[in-house]
Enzyme design. Sequence first.
Site, short mmCIF file in Angstrom:
data_model
loop_
_atom_site.label_atom_id
_atom_site.label_comp_id
_atom_site.label_asym_id
_atom_site.label_seq_id
_atom_site.Cartn_x
_atom_site.Cartn_y
_atom_site.Cartn_z
N CYS A 118 0.82 -1.22 0.00
CA CYS A 118 0.00 0.00 0.00
C CYS A 118 0.85 1.27 0.00
O CYS A 118 0.62 2.20 -0.79
CB CYS A 118 -0.97 0.00 1.18
N HIS A 166 -2.24 0.99 7.16
CA HIS A 166 -2.67 0.94 5.77
C HIS A 166 -2.82 2.36 5.26
O HIS A 166 -2.93 3.32 6.04
CB HIS A 166 -3.99 0.17 5.66
N HIS A 178 -6.27 1.20 -3.79
CA HIS A 178 -5.24 0.74 -2.85
C HIS A 178 -4.70 -0.62 -3.24
O HIS A 178 -5.23 -1.31 -4.12
CB HIS A 178 -5.81 0.69 -1.43
#
Length: 247
Positions: A118, A166, A178
Amino acid sequence: MSLDAVLSRISEIRSQIDTLQNGGATRTSAAPGSTADSSTAFASALAGANGSTGTGTTTGAAAAAAVAPAAPATSVDAGAGTVATGSGATGDDVVADAKKYLGVPYVFGGTTTAGMDCSGLVQTVFKDLGVTMPRVVPDQAKMGTEVGSLANAQPGDLIIPKGKGHVVIYVGDGKVLHAPHPGKDVRIVDNWYKDSDIATIRRIVPSAQEAAATKAAQAVSATPAAGGTDLQTAALMSLLQTGKAAA
């Protein structure tokens, strides 16, 4: 936007322009920075007049606040507390570049089309646009300026949940892009985060709306002799274009 709404906005922005002009009359014409001050104020008024509410759009007050401080950094390096303006990239460019990586598999620590995680995706996208970003989520969460809520998020903003484990890129219309986790690839999905889930929302480069308002202000400051008529023309043209796009 209906014709009545456009006319109402025109009336508002004319009042704001009159206020700016009257305020400027009290300044000494040779005062350093007076043109820049007027430009910044005009950009704020324009952003406020064009602002709307709802997910994916910035409110007038939030847009004005974002433009008015005149971010001091022109570096291509992302910094804390300011947007990176040196590359000329906007939030829309962030989204467009990120879409190039759709389908790339998740690989922990990866930053290439062979695989990325990510934060590797985020770093790579900004690198493509000439903006230097840190590698890991906790450091990325400190960059740029903070956006107050999802209602004020603009395409290209980064959403970091609590725990900072994240990061996703907001693409607009309630969707995010993402790199999820092993076994998945880079994708666009409906945003599942609520404001209560989020540690911070970061704006690394100006939103497209902010960039347009700043450009309009710079155009006005480049022709100071044009006077109030050109101020009104620039504002009304922008407003009418907004109305056509929303129609």
